[in-house]
Design a protein around this motif. Structure first.
Motif, mmCIF file in Angstrom:
data_model
loop_
_atom_site.group_PDB
_atom_site.id
_atom_site.type_symbol
_atom_site.label_atom_id
_atom_site.label_comp_id
_atom_site.label_asym_id
_atom_site.label_seq_id
_atom_site.Cartn_x
_atom_site.Cartn_y
_atom_site.Cartn_z
ATOM 1 N N THR A 1 -92.549 -132.735 -62.704
ATOM 2 C CA THR A 1 -91.133 -133.015 -62.925
ATOM 3 C C THR A 1 -90.406 -133.262 -61.614
ATOM 4 O O THR A 1 -89.494 -134.080 -61.552
ATOM 5 N N PHE A 2 -90.834 -132.558 -60.553
ATOM 6 C CA PHE A 2 -90.190 -132.673 -59.251
ATOM 7 C C PHE A 2 -91.221 -133.027 -58.188
ATOM 8 O O PHE A 2 -92.374 -132.632 -58.283
ATOM 9 N N MET A 3 -90.782 -133.766 -57.183
ATOM 10 C CA MET A 3 -91.612 -134.053 -56.029
ATOM 11 C C MET A 3 -90.717 -133.953 -54.798
ATOM 12 O O MET A 3 -89.670 -134.603 -54.748
ATOM 13 N N PHE A 4 -91.124 -133.118 -53.863
ATOM 14 C CA PHE A 4 -90.340 -132.870 -52.655
ATOM 15 C C PHE A 4 -88.931 -132.403 -53.001
ATOM 16 O O PHE A 4 -87.959 -132.746 -52.337
ATOM 17 N N GLY A 5 -88.835 -131.650 -54.097
ATOM 18 C CA GLY A 5 -87.542 -131.105 -54.506
ATOM 19 C C GLY A 5 -86.655 -132.083 -55.256
ATOM 20 O O GLY A 5 -85.565 -131.731 -55.677
ATOM 21 N N LEU A 6 -87.111 -133.312 -55.448
ATOM 22 C CA LEU A 6 -86.326 -134.323 -56.167
ATOM 23 C C LEU A 6 -86.894 -134.533 -57.564
ATOM 24 O O LEU A 6 -88.117 -134.559 -57.735
ATOM 25 N N PRO A 7 -86.039 -134.715 -58.552
ATOM 26 C CA PRO A 7 -86.557 -135.008 -59.887
ATOM 27 C C PRO A 7 -87.209 -136.401 -59.903
ATOM 28 O O PRO A 7 -86.666 -137.351 -59.356
ATOM 29 N N LEU A 8 -88.384 -136.489 -60.523
ATOM 30 C CA LEU A 8 -89.103 -137.771 -60.572
ATOM 31 C C LEU A 8 -88.490 -138.755 -61.569
ATOM 32 O O LEU A 8 -88.614 -139.970 -61.395
ATOM 33 N N HIS A 9 -87.861 -138.252 -62.602
ATOM 34 C CA HIS A 9 -87.379 -139.142 -63.668
ATOM 35 C C HIS A 9 -86.462 -140.257 -63.154
ATOM 36 O O HIS A 9 -86.697 -141.432 -63.495
ATOM 37 N N PRO A 10 -85.445 -139.966 -62.335
ATOM 38 C CA PRO A 10 -84.598 -141.076 -61.858
ATOM 39 C C PRO A 10 -85.365 -142.087 -61.015
ATOM 40 O O PRO A 10 -84.985 -143.253 -60.955
ATOM 41 N N LEU A 11 -86.448 -141.671 -60.401
ATOM 42 C CA LEU A 11 -87.256 -142.604 -59.614
ATOM 43 C C LEU A 11 -88.172 -143.433 -60.509
ATOM 44 O O LEU A 11 -88.261 -144.658 -60.372
ATOM 45 N N VAL A 12 -88.857 -142.753 -61.432
ATOM 46 C CA VAL A 12 -89.819 -143.422 -62.313
ATOM 47 C C VAL A 12 -89.119 -144.376 -63.278
ATOM 48 O O VAL A 12 -89.654 -145.432 -63.618
ATOM 49 N N VAL A 13 -87.923 -144.014 -63.694
ATOM 50 C CA VAL A 13 -87.227 -144.828 -64.682
ATOM 51 C C VAL A 13 -86.925 -146.226 -64.143
ATOM 52 O O VAL A 13 -86.777 -147.172 -64.914
ATOM 53 N N HIS A 14 -86.912 -146.382 -62.827
ATOM 54 C CA HIS A 14 -86.671 -147.709 -62.265
ATOM 55 C C HIS A 14 -87.798 -148.694 -62.605
ATOM 56 O O HIS A 14 -87.564 -149.895 -62.705
ATOM 57 N N ALA A 15 -89.002 -148.184 -62.786
ATOM 58 C CA ALA A 15 -90.098 -149.062 -63.219
ATOM 59 C C ALA A 15 -89.791 -149.634 -64.599
ATOM 60 O O ALA A 15 -90.005 -150.829 -64.857
ATOM 61 N N VAL A 16 -89.266 -148.797 -65.481
ATOM 62 C CA VAL A 16 -88.905 -149.260 -66.827
ATOM 63 C C VAL A 16 -87.735 -150.237 -66.742
ATOM 64 O O VAL A 16 -87.730 -151.280 -67.406
ATOM 65 N N VAL A 17 -86.765 -149.909 -65.918
ATOM 66 C CA VAL A 17 -85.563 -150.738 -65.797
ATOM 67 C C VAL A 17 -85.887 -152.127 -65.245
ATOM 68 O O VAL A 17 -85.222 -153.096 -65.587
ATOM 69 N N VAL A 18 -86.922 -152.238 -64.446
ATOM 70 C CA VAL A 18 -87.313 -153.536 -63.889
ATOM 71 C C VAL A 18 -88.344 -154.237 -64.774
ATOM 72 O O VAL A 18 -88.207 -155.419 -65.096
ATOM 73 N N LEU A 19 -89.390 -153.499 -65.175
ATOM 74 C CA LEU A 19 -90.503 -154.131 -65.888
ATOM 75 C C LEU A 19 -90.156 -154.535 -67.323
ATOM 76 O O LEU A 19 -90.598 -155.595 -67.788
ATOM 77 N N VAL A 20 -89.417 -153.697 -68.047
ATOM 78 C CA VAL A 20 -89.105 -154.051 -69.437
ATOM 79 C C VAL A 20 -88.264 -155.322 -69.512
ATOM 80 O O VAL A 20 -88.621 -156.249 -70.249
ATOM 81 N N PRO A 21 -87.162 -155.435 -68.766
ATOM 82 C CA PRO A 21 -86.438 -156.713 -68.832
ATOM 83 C C PRO A 21 -87.274 -157.912 -68.366
ATOM 84 O O PRO A 21 -87.163 -158.998 -68.935
ATOM 85 N N ALA A 22 -88.112 -157.725 -67.346
ATOM 86 C CA ALA A 22 -88.979 -158.829 -66.911
ATOM 87 C C ALA A 22 -89.940 -159.223 -68.025
ATOM 88 O O ALA A 22 -90.148 -160.419 -68.286
ATOM 89 N N ALA A 23 -90.518 -158.230 -68.690
ATOM 90 C CA ALA A 23 -91.436 -158.511 -69.803
ATOM 91 C C ALA A 23 -90.694 -159.163 -70.962
ATOM 92 O O ALA A 23 -91.204 -160.091 -71.595
ATOM 93 N N VAL A 24 -89.496 -158.694 -71.236
ATOM 94 C CA VAL A 24 -88.688 -159.241 -72.331
ATOM 95 C C VAL A 24 -88.356 -160.707 -72.068
ATOM 96 O O VAL A 24 -88.530 -161.570 -72.942
ATOM 97 N N ILE A 25 -87.897 -161.003 -70.870
ATOM 98 C CA ILE A 25 -87.537 -162.389 -70.532
ATOM 99 C C ILE A 25 -88.783 -163.273 -70.561
ATOM 100 O O ILE A 25 -88.770 -164.364 -71.139
ATOM 101 N N GLY A 26 -89.855 -162.798 -69.951
ATOM 102 C CA GLY A 26 -91.095 -163.573 -69.945
ATOM 103 C C GLY A 26 -91.644 -163.803 -71.343
ATOM 104 O O GLY A 26 -92.050 -164.919 -71.683
ATOM 105 N N ALA A 27 -91.646 -162.762 -72.161
ATOM 106 C CA ALA A 27 -92.170 -162.885 -73.531
ATOM 107 C C ALA A 27 -91.332 -163.868 -74.344
ATOM 108 O O ALA A 27 -91.876 -164.699 -75.080
ATOM 109 N N ALA A 28 -90.021 -163.777 -74.207
ATOM 110 C CA ALA A 28 -89.158 -164.698 -74.950
ATOM 111 C C ALA A 28 -89.378 -166.140 -74.499
ATOM 112 O O ALA A 28 -89.457 -167.052 -75.336
ATOM 113 N N LEU A 29 -89.502 -166.360 -73.199
ATOM 114 C CA LEU A 29 -89.730 -167.719 -72.699
ATOM 115 C C LEU A 29 -91.073 -168.276 -73.161
ATOM 116 O O LEU A 29 -91.166 -169.428 -73.574
ATOM 117 N N VAL A 30 -92.104 -167.447 -73.087
ATOM 118 C CA VAL A 30 -93.437 -167.884 -73.511
ATOM 119 C C VAL A 30 -93.455 -168.137 -75.024
ATOM 120 O O VAL A 30 -94.155 -169.022 -75.496
#
Length: 188
Positions: free
Chosen positions: A3-32
């Motif tokens: 849950t934490f790494m170096f005293g920081l919560p991982l969730h706000p860091l990890v969620v950026h992968a979802v915030v970037v990858l899901v919209p990229a996948a959505v746009i790419g899938a719709a275009l294809v």
């Protein structure tokens, strides 16, 4: 998942992968899905991005659940967690549809190419020239393209809802108010 790494919560860091990858996948899938000419070149890269986005969702929910157990229970956090849990149910079918779309399109193009090549060698009007029957493949492609667009749209809306509820859970009623710039300072 920690849950934490170096005293920081991982969730706000990890969620950026979802915030970037899901919209990229959505746009790419719709275009294809709506532009068949893009499938040949961009189909597989879109599938890879959709796989990465789909894999990022359980990691984000796992770190979020760990963080949730370390915070006081609030309605905003519960809403955010419920919305987050629903994303995998929406993005996984999008992944399956776009992958099937790319595979069937590739197989259909290959079959049409082979049939056209065989027909040229056999000569026009000969019994050896195969008939190209791709009506079922076309119907499957249309259905998969429509489903891909539907799941992509719903996934995009869900990511926005999750992000909004997460921001409300983290920030509550705090609102951004632009501060006046001190005199003499440039906008840089």
């Amino acid at each position: 998942m920690p849950t934490f790494m170096f005293g920081l919560p991982l969730h706000p860091l990890v969620v950026h992968a979802v915030v970037v990858l899901v919209p990229a996948a959505v746009i790419g899938a719709a275009l294809v899905a709506v532009r068949p000419r893009l499938r040949g070149r961009w189909g597989w890269p879109v599938v890879v991005i959709a796989v990465l986005a789909t894999l990022a969702v359980p990691v984000a929910t796992s770190t979020g659940e760990g963080l949730e157990h370390n915070l006081p229970r609030t309605a905003a956090i519960e809403t955010h967690a419920e919305l987050g849990d629903q994303l995998l149910i929406l993005i996984a079918p999008m992944l399956v549809c776009v992958a099937a779309l790319v595979v069937i399109d590739r197989l259909r193009r290959r079959a049409v190419g082979l049939a056209t090549s065989s027909a040229r060698h056999a000569g026009p009007g000969t019994m050896a020239a195969p008939r190209i029957r791709d009506g079922q493949a076309r119907v499957a492609l249309i259905v998969l393209a429509a489903l891909t667009v539907v799941f992509a749209t719903v996934s995009a809306v869900q990511v926005v809802r999750i992000g909004d509820s997460g921001a409300r859970a983290a920030w509550g009623s705090v609102q951004y108010v632009p501060q006046p710039r001190p005199a003499g300072r440039s906008r840089d």
